[in-house]
Motif scaffolding. Structure first.
Motif, PDB file in Angstrom:
ATOM      1  N   LYS A 126      40.436  50.479  37.089  1.00 46.84           N
ATOM      2  CA  LYS A 126      40.526  48.943  36.858  1.00 46.84           C
ATOM      3  C   LYS A 126      39.450  48.616  37.822  1.00 46.84           C
ATOM      4  N   VAL A 127      38.851  47.194  37.694  1.00 44.83           N
ATOM      5  CA  VAL A 127      38.273  46.555  38.595  1.00 44.83           C
ATOM      6  C   VAL A 127      38.733  46.058  40.039  1.00 44.83           C
ATOM      7  N   GLN A 128      38.587  46.517  41.157  1.00 37.58           N
ATOM      8  CA  GLN A 128      39.448  46.127  42.278  1.00 37.58           C
ATOM      9  C   GLN A 128      38.453  45.547  43.335  1.00 37.58           C
ATOM     10  N   TYR A 129      39.002  44.597  43.986  1.00 38.98           N
ATOM     11  CA  TYR A 129      38.433  43.826  44.926  1.00 38.98           C
ATOM     12  C   TYR A 129      39.472  43.778  46.040  1.00 38.98           C
ATOM     13  N   SER A 130      38.540  44.027  47.325  1.00 43.97           N
ATOM     14  CA  SER A 130      39.607  43.952  48.494  1.00 43.97           C
ATOM     15  C   SER A 130      39.024  42.744  49.419  1.00 43.97           C
ATOM     16  N   ASP A 131      37.912  42.178  49.266  1.00 40.93           N
ATOM     17  CA  ASP A 131      37.222  41.228  50.285  1.00 40.93           C
ATOM     18  C   ASP A 131      37.354  39.815  49.578  1.00 40.93           C
ATOM     19  N   TYR A 132      38.263  39.429  48.643  1.00 41.54           N
ATOM     20  CA  TYR A 132      38.458  38.211  48.123  1.00 41.54           C
ATOM     21  C   TYR A 132      39.522  37.199  49.235  1.00 41.54           C
ATOM     22  N   ILE A 133      39.105  35.964  48.992  1.00 39.38           N
ATOM     23  CA  ILE A 133      39.824  35.003  49.754  1.00 39.38           C
ATOM     24  C   ILE A 133      40.907  34.727  49.134  1.00 39.38           C
ATOM     25  N   TYR A 134      41.212  34.657  47.900  1.00 40.39           N
ATOM     26  CA  TYR A 134      42.203  34.581  46.942  1.00 40.39           C
ATOM     27  C   TYR A 134      41.850  34.844  45.427  1.00 40.39           C
ATOM     28  N   LYS A 135      43.084  35.085  44.799  1.00 42.59           N
ATOM     29  CA  LYS A 135      42.926  35.675  43.321  1.00 42.59           C
ATOM     30  C   LYS A 135      44.207  34.615  42.572  1.00 42.59           C
ATOM     31  N   ILE A 136      43.475  34.091  41.787  1.00 37.13           N
ATOM     32  CA  ILE A 136      43.937  33.085  40.878  1.00 37.13           C
ATOM     33  C   ILE A 136      44.298  33.713  39.231  1.00 37.13           C
ATOM     34  N   ILE A 189      40.698  34.888  38.410  1.00 34.76           N
ATOM     35  CA  ILE A 189      39.216  34.089  39.005  1.00 34.76           C
ATOM     36  C   ILE A 189      39.704  34.467  40.585  1.00 34.76           C
ATOM     37  N   TYR A 190      38.523  35.042  41.156  1.00 34.55           N
ATOM     38  CA  TYR A 190      38.471  35.483  42.707  1.00 34.55           C
ATOM     39  C   TYR A 190      37.345  34.493  43.197  1.00 34.55           C
ATOM     40  N   LEU A 191      37.852  34.098  44.379  1.00 30.26           N
ATOM     41  CA  LEU A 191      37.023  33.339  45.319  1.00 30.26           C
ATOM     42  C   LEU A 191      36.791  34.435  46.503  1.00 30.26           C
ATOM     43  N   PHE A 192      35.304  34.666  46.760  1.00 31.64           N
ATOM     44  CA  PHE A 192      35.078  35.527  47.746  1.00 31.64           C
ATOM     45  C   PHE A 192      34.453  34.953  49.252  1.00 31.64           C
ATOM     46  N   GLU A 193      34.554  35.572  50.322  1.00 30.15           N
ATOM     47  CA  GLU A 193      34.047  34.874  51.378  1.00 30.15           C
ATOM     48  C   GLU A 193      32.734  34.451  51.282  1.00 30.15           C
ATOM     49  N   ASN A 194      31.796  34.982  50.522  1.00 36.56           N
ATOM     50  CA  ASN A 194      30.487  34.513  50.446  1.00 36.56           C
ATOM     51  C   ASN A 194      30.316  33.290  49.555  1.00 36.56           C
ATOM     52  N   ARG A 195      31.529  32.885  48.993  1.00 39.19           N
ATOM     53  CA  ARG A 195      31.272  31.733  48.125  1.00 39.19           C
ATOM     54  C   ARG A 195      31.190  32.152  46.772  1.00 39.19           C
ATOM     55  N   MET A 196      31.109  33.468  46.501  1.00 35.78           N
ATOM     56  CA  MET A 196      30.853  33.831  45.079  1.00 35.78           C
ATOM     57  C   MET A 196      32.099  33.681  44.265  1.00 35.78           C
ATOM     58  N   ILE A 197      32.123  33.291  43.015  1.00 33.74           N
ATOM     59  CA  ILE A 197      33.371  33.154  42.014  1.00 33.74           C
ATOM     60  C   ILE A 197      33.083  34.207  41.028  1.00 33.74           C
ATOM     61  N   LYS A 198      34.145  35.115  40.763  1.00 30.65           N
ATOM     62  CA  LYS A 198      34.110  35.853  39.758  1.00 30.65           C
ATOM     63  C   LYS A 198      35.409  36.097  38.910  1.00 30.65           C
ATOM     64  N   THR A 199      35.022  36.041  37.813  1.00 27.68           N
ATOM     65  CA  THR A 199      36.343  36.397  36.748  1.00 27.68           C
ATOM     66  C   THR A 199      36.462  37.728  36.312  1.00 27.68           C
ATOM     67  N   LEU A 200      37.540  38.176  36.020  1.00 28.77           N
ATOM     68  CA  LEU A 200      38.131  39.574  35.416  1.00 28.77           C
ATOM     69  C   LEU A 200      39.156  39.278  34.369  1.00 28.77           C
ATOM     70  N   THR A 201      38.522  39.567  32.965  1.00 30.97           N
ATOM     71  CA  THR A 201      39.491  39.613  31.934  1.00 30.97           C
ATOM     72  C   THR A 201      39.904  40.831  31.774  1.00 30.97           C
ATOM     73  N   ILE A 202      41.248  41.218  31.303  1.00 26.57           N
ATOM     74  CA  ILE A 202      41.705  42.273  31.148  1.00 26.57           C
ATOM     75  C   ILE A 202      42.398  42.236  29.592  1.00 26.57           C
ATOM     76  N   THR A 203      41.704  43.222  28.558  1.00 26.04           N
ATOM     77  CA  THR A 203      42.196  42.827  27.384  1.00 26.04           C
ATOM     78  C   THR A 203      42.849  44.318  26.802  1.00 26.04           C
ATOM     79  N   PRO A 204      43.959  44.211  26.240  1.00 25.75           N
ATOM     80  CA  PRO A 204      44.426  45.652  25.705  1.00 25.75           C
ATOM     81  C   PRO A 204      43.763  45.723  24.338  1.00 25.75           C
TER      82      PRO A 204
END
Length: 162
Positions: free
Chosen positions: A46-56, A66-81
């Motif tokens: 799995k894709v795992q992040y440890s340095d995010y501000i929060y995860k929605i 939806i992840y917001l990181f300290e450097n203001r980067m926003i990433k999305t992660l979609t997990i599909t069976p």
């Protein structure tokens, strides 16, 4: 003397059959164990992040974060069976594996600021670093911002009067 040789040959055949049966069972056990460890390893990738501000979590057709990181980067992660057709029952069968799609959101700085303000407001309401927006009472504005982020669609944010 022939009776002794015949009994000895029968014992050898019986021992050989027992040995072959044990070998087959042990081989099947190793194959099943190896296959199971491959499936576990696939699910552990799995894709795992440890340095995010929060995860929605905000599901849109699949399990989506939806992840917001300290450097203001926003990433999305979609997990599909992952599924495969089950022709006997005319349905789709879960394979036990998942696909992971990661996207970095590419908004202009003005729209990224608006998106982050919305994420910050949701964070304040939840009071947690990780929360499920699907379980929150969202305004239409918040829903449209989250959807624009999930779709990585800056135009959608402009059209929605955000």
């Amino acid at each position: 003397m022939e009776g002794i040789n015949e009994n000895g040959n029968k014992r050898k055949r019986i021992l050989l059959i027992i040995f072959v049966i044990l070998f087959v069972f042990i081989s099947i056990g190793f194959i099943l164990f190896y296959r199971q460890s491959l499936v576990k390893n696939a699910s552990n990738n799995k894709v795992q992040y440890s340095d995010y501000i929060y995860k929605i979590r905000y599901d849109f057709g699949a399990e989506t974060y939806i992840y917001l990181f300290e450097n203001r980067m926003i990433k999305t992660l979609t997990i599909t069976p992952l599924t495969e057709p089950c022709f006997e029952l005319n349905c789709m069968h879960f394979t036990g594996e998942y696909s992971y799609e990661e996207k970095e959101i590419q908004f202009s700085s003005e729209l990224k600021d608006k998106a982050i303000k919305t994420l910050d407001a949701l964070y304040e309401v939840s009071g947690k670093k990780e929360f499920d927006a699907d379980k929150m009472e969202l305004t239409e504005y918040q829903k449209s911002v989250l959807l624009a982020i999930l779709l990585n669609d800056e135009d959608m944010m402009i059209q929605e009067k955000i």
